[in-house]
Design an enzyme around this catalytic site. Structure first.
Site, short mmCIF file in Angstrom:
data_model
loop_
_atom_site.label_atom_id
_atom_site.label_comp_id
_atom_site.label_asym_id
_atom_site.label_seq_id
_atom_site.Cartn_x
_atom_site.Cartn_y
_atom_site.Cartn_z
N HIS A 128 9.11 -18.65 6.74
CA HIS A 128 7.98 -17.80 7.10
C HIS A 128 8.20 -16.30 6.86
O HIS A 128 7.87 -15.46 7.70
CB HIS A 128 7.59 -18.02 8.57
N HIS A 202 -1.10 -19.49 10.84
CA HIS A 202 -0.27 -20.42 11.58
C HIS A 202 -0.81 -20.66 12.99
O HIS A 202 -0.07 -20.59 13.97
CB HIS A 202 1.16 -19.88 11.64
N GLU A 340 -1.46 -25.72 8.01
CA GLU A 340 -1.20 -24.46 7.31
C GLU A 340 -1.42 -24.66 5.81
O GLU A 340 -0.57 -25.21 5.13
CB GLU A 340 0.24 -24.03 7.58
C1 BGC Z 1 7.21 -25.34 10.24
C2 BGC Z 1 7.99 -25.84 11.40
C3 BGC Z 1 8.37 -24.66 12.25
C4 BGC Z 1 7.10 -23.98 12.69
C5 BGC Z 1 7.32 -22.78 13.57
C6 BGC Z 1 5.98 -24.66 10.75
O1 BGC Z 1 5.24 -24.16 9.69
O2 BGC Z 1 6.86 -26.36 9.33
O3 BGC Z 1 9.16 -26.53 10.95
O4 BGC Z 1 9.13 -25.05 13.36
O5 BGC Z 1 6.37 -23.59 11.57
O6 BGC Z 1 8.23 -21.93 13.06
#
Ligand code: BGC
Length: 375
Positions: A128, A202, A340
């Site tokens: 991310h 998200h 997402e």
């Molecule tokens: C991921 C997860 C992660 C979450 C929060 C999601 O997009 O696929 O593995 O724990 O985001 O960080």
């Protein structure tokens, strides 16, 4: 004469009711961070009862009020009551994620033979956007408007080299809401040097409202005949696997909880549930249906259409009860569904995945439409 008067009266009535029906946008303060930085929020409200609050920290969807089948309005996204909590206990709640949403293996990729290294902030991988991704940056409000679509445009300029990514990147996030209860989100970006990106939102959805139940009883449909299996660190192996006959088959509606404990499927073990990129059917680039989430108790339904090639379906598997959200509720495993839309995880290291590359002179666009209803 009489007919003309009636026509004018009808036109007036129509204009008045149209005026009354317009969706509105209001801008206001949303407190301050502990270092004193002021945070603002824009609230978009439709006359049909949906209201979305977007704050400048992370261009984050901070709350989303949606009526249930009885007309009761509740918040259907997880998050915090104060802006500082989003930095103190960060988990991308409602955030605009970038530069690269999802994972990049070992935080490494190359562009035209030049190697780049990102911080490993998720085991061996980059997740991310790194330590201080777009979710933790202050965005600027460029414009706010009411009308058939109530709208806010927020922008952020990411410096060349920020978090290890090349090129200065100019990004906008446009949220708009209409009276059909469609919340549209459009991410746009340009860059000064060839780079990679994956911008998404998200939000953690819990259609029960105020997180009163977990999401195991939600019915989910995913318009995806294939998904991308992962290794134990959640990096795609490169395979595109058919979902038919597996616990990943959501072509017709299934309860989230029905197959989530089926550890005979190694992919469920790796993800501790669903945490996988599904390949959305149809042509990427065109807006097409991707997912439907339905909560049989409240009657709320969310239909998502996307332009992205993929959609990460994540069932809040890593929520462990240590983060206390809005109303001081502990967030626990299975309390939310994240959907997402974006390119596939680790695309920069998979030449045959849809490209995550952006060159100078090109415009990146990722459009997401969430439509809410209740019955
Ligand atoms: C991921 C997860 C992660 C979450 C929060 C999601 O997009 O696929 O593995 O724990 O985001 O960080």
């Amino acid at each position: 004469m009489k007919r003309a008067f009636l026509a004018i009266a009808a036109a007036h009535l129509c204009a008045t009711s149209l005026g009354a029906q317009a969706a509105t946008a209001t801008r206001g303060a949303f407190g301050a961070l502990s270092d004193g930085t002021k945070v603002e929020a824009v609230t978009l409200t439709s006359s049909a009862g949906v209201s979305a609050k977007i704050m400048t920290l992370g261009a984050t969807l901070q709350s989303l009020i949606v009526p249930d089948k009885a007309g009761h309005k509740d918040d259907v996204v997880l998050g915090y009551d104060t802006a500082q909590d989003y930095l103190t206990r960060p988990d991308y709640f409602g955030a605009s994620v970038g530069r690269y949403a999802n994972r990049i293996a070992k935080g490494k990729f190359s562009i035209d033979g030049k190697a780049f290294t990102l911080a490993a902030n998720d085991g061996p991988n980059s997740l991310h956007g790194g330590k201080l991704g777009f979710d933790k940056r202050m965005w600027k409000i460029d414009s706010v408007s009411s009308g058939a679509d109530a709208k806010v445009v927020m922008s952020y300029v990411s410096a060349d080299g920020e978090e290890g990514f090349p090129g200065e990147m100019k990004v906008t996030a446009t949220y708009s809401l209409n009276d059909q209860n469609e919340l549209k989100l459009e991410y746009r970006a340009t860059t000064s040097k060839p780079t990679v990106l994956n911008l998404t939102n998200h939000s953690y959805f819990n259609l029960s409202g105020n997180d009163t139940r977990d999401v195991m009883g939600n019915m989910v449909t995913l318009h995806a005949a294939r998904f991308t299996p992962v290794d134990a660190t959640l990096i795609p192996t490169g395979e595109r696997r058919a979902v038919a006959g597996t616990v990943f088959d959501f072509a017709t509606p299934h309860r989230v909880g029905d197959r989530i404990r089926d550890a005979k499927d190694q992919q469920i073990k790796f993800g501790r549930g669903y945490d996988h990129n599904f390949i959305v059917d149809g042509a990427a680039g065109s807006l097409r249906p991707a997912a439907v989430v339905q909560d049989p108790v409240s009657g709320r339904t969310m239909e998502m259409s996307v332009t992205a090639p993929g959609i990460q379906f994540y069932t809040g598997n890593f929520l462990d009860g240590t983060y206390f959200g809005k109303g001081n509720r502990a967030y626990r495993q299975g309390d939310a569904i994240c959907l997402e839309p974006g390119v596939f995880p680790d695309s920069p290291n998979h030449a045959d995945f849809p490209t995550s590359r952006l060159n100078p002179g090109q415009s990146y666009v990722n459009t997401i439409v969430y439509k809410f209803s209740a019955k």
